[in-house]
Scaffold this motif. Sequence first.
Motif, PDB file in Angstrom:
ATOM      1  N   UNK A 126       7.299   4.683   6.312  1.00 19.44           N
ATOM      2  CA  UNK A 126       8.485   5.171   7.032  1.00 19.44           C
ATOM      3  C   UNK A 126       8.462   4.958   8.552  1.00 19.44           C
ATOM      4  N   UNK A 127       7.318   5.109   9.191  1.00 22.20           N
ATOM      5  CA  UNK A 127       7.267   5.004  10.646  1.00 22.20           C
ATOM      6  C   UNK A 127       6.870   3.611  11.149  1.00 22.20           C
ATOM      7  N   UNK A 128       6.550   2.670  10.222  1.00 23.46           N
ATOM      8  CA  UNK A 128       6.168   1.318  10.654  1.00 23.46           C
ATOM      9  C   UNK A 128       6.464   0.317   9.538  1.00 23.46           C
ATOM     10  N   UNK A 129       7.519  -0.448   9.708  1.00 23.01           N
ATOM     11  CA  UNK A 129       7.922  -1.387   8.655  1.00 23.01           C
ATOM     12  C   UNK A 129       6.992  -2.589   8.541  1.00 23.01           C
ATOM     13  N   UNK A 130       6.081  -2.764   9.490  1.00 23.45           N
ATOM     14  CA  UNK A 130       5.132  -3.875   9.449  1.00 23.45           C
ATOM     15  C   UNK A 130       3.718  -3.438   9.064  1.00 23.45           C
ATOM     16  N   UNK A 131       3.565  -2.225   8.588  1.00 23.62           N
ATOM     17  CA  UNK A 131       2.235  -1.689   8.289  1.00 23.62           C
ATOM     18  C   UNK A 131       1.516  -2.511   7.215  1.00 23.62           C
ATOM     19  N   UNK A 132       0.193  -2.588   7.354  1.00 18.58           N
ATOM     20  CA  UNK A 132      -0.670  -3.230   6.358  1.00 18.58           C
ATOM     21  C   UNK A 132      -1.834  -2.280   6.098  1.00 18.58           C
ATOM     22  N   UNK A 133      -1.864  -1.702   4.886  1.00 15.83           N
ATOM     23  CA  UNK A 133      -2.924  -0.769   4.506  1.00 15.83           C
ATOM     24  C   UNK A 133      -4.169  -1.533   4.080  1.00 15.83           C
ATOM     25  N   UNK A 134      -5.332  -0.921   4.297  1.00 15.76           N
ATOM     26  CA  UNK A 134      -6.619  -1.491   3.894  1.00 15.76           C
ATOM     27  C   UNK A 134      -7.249  -0.547   2.873  1.00 15.76           C
ATOM     28  N   UNK A 135      -7.580  -1.090   1.689  1.00 12.85           N
ATOM     29  CA  UNK A 135      -8.231  -0.305   0.637  1.00 12.85           C
ATOM     30  C   UNK A 135      -9.500  -1.000   0.190  1.00 12.85           C
ATOM     31  N   UNK A 136     -10.487  -0.200  -0.161  1.00 17.37           N
ATOM     32  CA  UNK A 136     -11.740  -0.713  -0.707  1.00 17.37           C
ATOM     33  C   UNK A 136     -12.054   0.103  -1.954  1.00 17.37           C
ATOM     34  N   UNK A 137     -12.247  -0.605  -3.067  1.00 16.63           N
ATOM     35  CA  UNK A 137     -12.505   0.033  -4.356  1.00 16.63           C
ATOM     36  C   UNK A 137     -11.459   1.088  -4.680  1.00 16.63           C
TER      37      UNK A 137
ATOM     38  N   UNK B 144     -11.982  -6.141   0.264  1.00 12.46           N
ATOM     39  CA  UNK B 144     -10.942  -5.202   0.684  1.00 12.46           C
ATOM     40  C   UNK B 144      -9.595  -5.746   0.226  1.00 12.46           C
ATOM     41  N   UNK B 145      -8.687  -4.847  -0.053  1.00  3.34           N
ATOM     42  CA  UNK B 145      -7.325  -5.226  -0.416  1.00  3.34           C
ATOM     43  C   UNK B 145      -6.416  -4.865   0.747  1.00  3.34           C
ATOM     44  N   UNK B 146      -5.635  -5.838   1.191  1.00  4.23           N
ATOM     45  CA  UNK B 146      -4.633  -5.602   2.224  1.00  4.23           C
ATOM     46  C   UNK B 146      -3.287  -5.491   1.540  1.00  4.23           C
ATOM     47  N   UNK B 147      -2.604  -4.392   1.765  1.00  2.00           N
ATOM     48  CA  UNK B 147      -1.318  -4.117   1.134  1.00  2.00           C
ATOM     49  C   UNK B 147      -0.236  -4.132   2.202  1.00  2.00           C
ATOM     50  N   UNK B 148       0.537  -5.207   2.228  1.00  2.00           N
ATOM     51  CA  UNK B 148       1.596  -5.384   3.234  1.00  2.00           C
ATOM     52  C   UNK B 148       2.871  -4.696   2.750  1.00  2.00           C
ATOM     53  N   UNK B 149       2.856  -3.382   2.826  1.00  2.00           N
ATOM     54  CA  UNK B 149       3.998  -2.590   2.387  1.00  2.00           C
ATOM     55  C   UNK B 149       4.407  -1.642   3.514  1.00  2.00           C
ATOM     56  N   UNK B 150       5.679  -1.657   3.880  1.00  2.00           N
ATOM     57  CA  UNK B 150       6.135  -0.791   4.974  1.00  2.00           C
ATOM     58  C   UNK B 150       5.936   0.693   4.659  1.00  2.00           C
TER      59      UNK B 150
END
Length: 76
Positions: A11-22, A3-9
């Motif tokens: 608009x509604x959460x400047x601490x968001x970390x997205x999770x992507x797979x493939x 999985x790739x964790x993308x630590x990019x804010x």
Amino acid sequence: ARARLDAQPVPHDRNAVAVSIEGLKVGYLSRAMALDFRAAIARDGLTQYREFAVAARLYWGGKHQHHSVQLDIPQA
């Protein structure tokens, strides 16, 4: 799986970390987990990086076609 964790804010959460797979975004870390993850990044001097790869386990199926992802994120 990886999985790739993308630590990019976002608009509604400047601490968001997205999770992507493939290349497919499957969700976000919880707010509490994202804060812990970002604290670990800062502690380890990795704030110049935005993306991180971690091991992941995928679960799906059952009567209601439930899907979930378990991430192997090191403890802070």
